[in-house]
Design a protein around this motif. Sequence first.
Motif, PDB file in Angstrom:
ATOM      1  N   LEU A 262      40.695  66.702  46.101  1.00 12.56           N
ATOM      2  CA  LEU A 262      41.940  66.315  45.446  1.00 12.56           C
ATOM      3  C   LEU A 262      43.071  67.307  45.692  1.00 12.56           C
ATOM      4  O   LEU A 262      44.232  66.925  45.786  1.00 12.56           O
ATOM      5  CB  LEU A 262      41.709  66.147  43.944  1.00 12.56           C
ATOM      6  CG  LEU A 262      40.950  64.876  43.528  1.00 12.56           C
ATOM      7  CD1 LEU A 262      40.635  64.902  42.041  1.00 12.56           C
ATOM      8  CD2 LEU A 262      41.746  63.624  43.871  1.00 12.56           C
ATOM      9  N   ASP A 263      42.747  68.594  45.781  1.00 11.51           N
ATOM     10  CA  ASP A 263      43.817  69.577  45.980  1.00 11.51           C
ATOM     11  C   ASP A 263      44.258  69.673  47.437  1.00 11.51           C
ATOM     12  O   ASP A 263      45.098  70.489  47.788  1.00 11.51           O
ATOM     13  CB  ASP A 263      43.400  70.952  45.460  1.00 11.51           C
ATOM     14  CG  ASP A 263      42.148  71.492  46.144  1.00 11.51           C
ATOM     15  OD1 ASP A 263      41.604  70.794  47.021  1.00 11.51           O
ATOM     16  OD2 ASP A 263      41.710  72.602  45.795  1.00 11.51           O
ATOM     17  N   GLN A 264      43.684  68.823  48.301  1.00  7.51           N
ATOM     18  CA  GLN A 264      44.083  68.801  49.709  1.00  7.51           C
ATOM     19  C   GLN A 264      44.807  67.514  50.081  1.00  7.51           C
ATOM     20  O   GLN A 264      45.055  67.247  51.249  1.00  7.51           O
ATOM     21  CB  GLN A 264      42.844  68.947  50.607  1.00  7.51           C
ATOM     22  CG  GLN A 264      42.096  70.255  50.427  1.00  7.51           C
ATOM     23  CD  GLN A 264      40.799  70.289  51.205  1.00  7.51           C
ATOM     24  OE1 GLN A 264      40.250  69.246  51.571  1.00  7.51           O
ATOM     25  NE2 GLN A 264      40.278  71.477  51.459  1.00  7.51           N
TER      26      GLN A 264
ATOM     27  N   THR B  88      48.731  58.977  53.088  1.00  5.91           N
ATOM     28  CA  THR B  88      47.526  59.171  53.890  1.00  5.91           C
ATOM     29  C   THR B  88      46.363  58.416  53.265  1.00  5.91           C
ATOM     30  O   THR B  88      46.192  58.417  52.047  1.00  5.91           O
ATOM     31  CB  THR B  88      47.167  60.668  53.982  1.00  5.91           C
ATOM     32  OG1 THR B  88      48.300  61.403  54.458  1.00  5.91           O
ATOM     33  CG2 THR B  88      46.002  60.893  54.923  1.00  5.91           C
ATOM     34  N   LEU B  89      45.558  57.767  54.098  1.00  5.19           N
ATOM     35  CA  LEU B  89      44.340  57.121  53.626  1.00  5.19           C
ATOM     36  C   LEU B  89      43.217  58.153  53.525  1.00  5.19           C
ATOM     37  O   LEU B  89      43.056  58.986  54.421  1.00  5.19           O
ATOM     38  CB  LEU B  89      43.920  55.999  54.579  1.00  5.19           C
ATOM     39  CG  LEU B  89      44.761  54.714  54.565  1.00  5.19           C
ATOM     40  CD1 LEU B  89      44.280  53.777  55.665  1.00  5.19           C
ATOM     41  CD2 LEU B  89      44.676  54.021  53.214  1.00  5.19           C
TER      42      LEU B  89
ATOM     43  N   SER C  69      47.743  74.369  51.578  1.00  5.36           N
ATOM     44  CA  SER C  69      48.027  73.239  50.697  1.00  5.36           C
ATOM     45  C   SER C  69      47.171  73.382  49.444  1.00  5.36           C
ATOM     46  O   SER C  69      45.975  73.630  49.530  1.00  5.36           O
ATOM     47  CB  SER C  69      47.719  71.899  51.389  1.00  5.36           C
ATOM     48  OG  SER C  69      48.626  71.653  52.436  1.00  5.36           O
ATOM     49  N   GLY C  70      47.797  73.220  48.301  1.00  3.52           N
ATOM     50  CA  GLY C  70      47.068  73.368  47.050  1.00  3.52           C
ATOM     51  C   GLY C  70      48.017  73.667  45.908  1.00  3.52           C
ATOM     52  O   GLY C  70      49.231  73.548  46.029  1.00  3.52           O
TER      53      GLY C  70
ATOM     54  N   LEU D 200      52.280  71.319  50.023  1.00  3.61           N
ATOM     55  CA  LEU D 200      51.719  70.365  50.966  1.00  3.61           C
ATOM     56  C   LEU D 200      52.195  70.725  52.373  1.00  3.61           C
ATOM     57  O   LEU D 200      53.398  70.713  52.651  1.00  3.61           O
ATOM     58  CB  LEU D 200      52.149  68.937  50.630  1.00  3.61           C
ATOM     59  CG  LEU D 200      51.643  68.367  49.296  1.00  3.61           C
ATOM     60  CD1 LEU D 200      52.315  67.032  49.003  1.00  3.61           C
ATOM     61  CD2 LEU D 200      50.139  68.195  49.338  1.00  3.61           C
ATOM     62  N   PHE D 201      51.259  71.061  53.247  1.00  6.17           N
ATOM     63  CA  PHE D 201      51.569  71.392  54.629  1.00  6.17           C
ATOM     64  C   PHE D 201      50.969  70.338  55.545  1.00  6.17           C
ATOM     65  O   PHE D 201      49.791  69.980  55.403  1.00  6.17           O
ATOM     66  CB  PHE D 201      51.001  72.767  55.005  1.00  6.17           C
ATOM     67  CG  PHE D 201      51.789  73.925  54.465  1.00  6.17           C
ATOM     68  CD1 PHE D 201      52.748  74.560  55.240  1.00  6.17           C
ATOM     69  CD2 PHE D 201      51.585  74.376  53.169  1.00  6.17           C
ATOM     70  CE1 PHE D 201      53.480  75.622  54.742  1.00  6.17           C
ATOM     71  CE2 PHE D 201      52.306  75.443  52.657  1.00  6.17           C
ATOM     72  CZ  PHE D 201      53.259  76.073  53.450  1.00  6.17           C
ATOM     73  N   ILE D 202      51.768  69.817  56.470  1.00  9.02           N
ATOM     74  CA  ILE D 202      51.290  68.907  57.496  1.00  9.02           C
ATOM     75  C   ILE D 202      51.290  69.675  58.811  1.00  9.02           C
ATOM     76  O   ILE D 202      52.334  70.117  59.292  1.00  9.02           O
ATOM     77  CB  ILE D 202      52.185  67.657  57.601  1.00  9.02           C
ATOM     78  CG1 ILE D 202      52.166  66.891  56.276  1.00  9.02           C
ATOM     79  CG2 ILE D 202      51.713  66.754  58.735  1.00  9.02           C
ATOM     80  CD1 ILE D 202      53.074  65.677  56.256  1.00  9.02           C
TER      81      ILE D 202
END
Length: 421
Positions: A109-111, A116-117, A245-246, A396-398
Amino acid sequence: MADNIHRTRVALNSSSLILLSFHKCKTLGKSFKKYLAKRYEETVLQSTFTSQLLNVGSCSSVQLKEYSCIVSVTILQDLLDYISSKHSYIIDHPFRHPQKLEGVQYVELDQLQPNTLVHLILKVVIVTILTEAVYGYRGQKPRTIILTVEQVQDQHFILVLWGPGAAWYSEIQRKRDHLWEFKYLLTQYNSTLGNLELHMTPWSSCECLFEDDTRAVEFKAKFQKRESHLVNISHFSVLLEEKRSGVVQVKAQILAFVFPVVAHNSQQLVLDASSSLEDILTCLPTIMCSGCGKCGLELETDKNQIYKQCVSCLPFTMVKFYYKSALMTVSDGKNKVCIHVGSEMMQKILLNIPPDWLSRVVVLSSGITYGMVAADLCHSLLASRERAYTLKVQSLFILDENSYPLQHDFYLLDFRTDFEA
């Protein structure tokens, strides 16, 4: 436009370009019904069971020749020109690699990443039925089901079930103490709450996991003994360097709030240390908006000042006042970072004063309104350069395949003064 198409309408979803085809488009051979909506005096296209949508990808990277055998290059170029002139902000959206169903991954959940699916194994904490959100689906009237779920204790997320998923309610309620595997859930950003939510899709499925199931055993070993905690960081540079991310907690000064305001000359309203108390008080009505009472979507009005309906929430039609979402600039002493602040978090920052209370008088004899209190608080937040506030932030990092950040965003989850902390 070419002769084989009467008219095409562009649907803008994220940054993708969707083409609608109907009866005279021989290439696709799928139909849309065409009729005149007298109330609005416009031509409307209505989908049929044989209609198709063609997603040609991000507006900024559409390859015209790739789809030349399906749709006229001239038509596609006309649509791109229209978007560039009327909706130029969509062109600036970053390119997103499309997901394939067979490539969907199990995540924690924290990722979660927006749009996104994902597959998830979850514990259901609370099951809620929205009694007012009744809608039609295949001739029936199911209700929307809201599940409060978690992996780590007390770190809650929302999962929304609709359509066939609403039929899962009885089984989930009956076996709520079990773990559940959910597949093909879509992660979406809720602009009102300022956090991420999970929504079921037409491909979604769920399965109850019994205690001796290998997946349940692995879940308990991984999460049950893990305490709910926040990663405390001293500077945002740590987060930016690690591209993590977290959820983190940091102390920072608030430098500015930026609100989108269409009527403003620059299309945005900036409140910072240079803003006087009188300026902030005057601007408060412009940072309010009327939105759908269910999902919070900002609603426009027609020429008769009647609110347009939120189509996705029909038949629910209640209108509610919200603070507009803002972009908050903060500093930890070394770095300046912009954080997205949702409507509900904006209200919490302003002492939980509802936006429709701003004109109310606190005490009749005093003449002081709640708007004056909110403006004074906002002024003190921005004017003080020495006072730091405790911020709980979702990062949140992509990243691309080389771990290079294509996009990074920060969302405010909680706000506390030193006194509260």
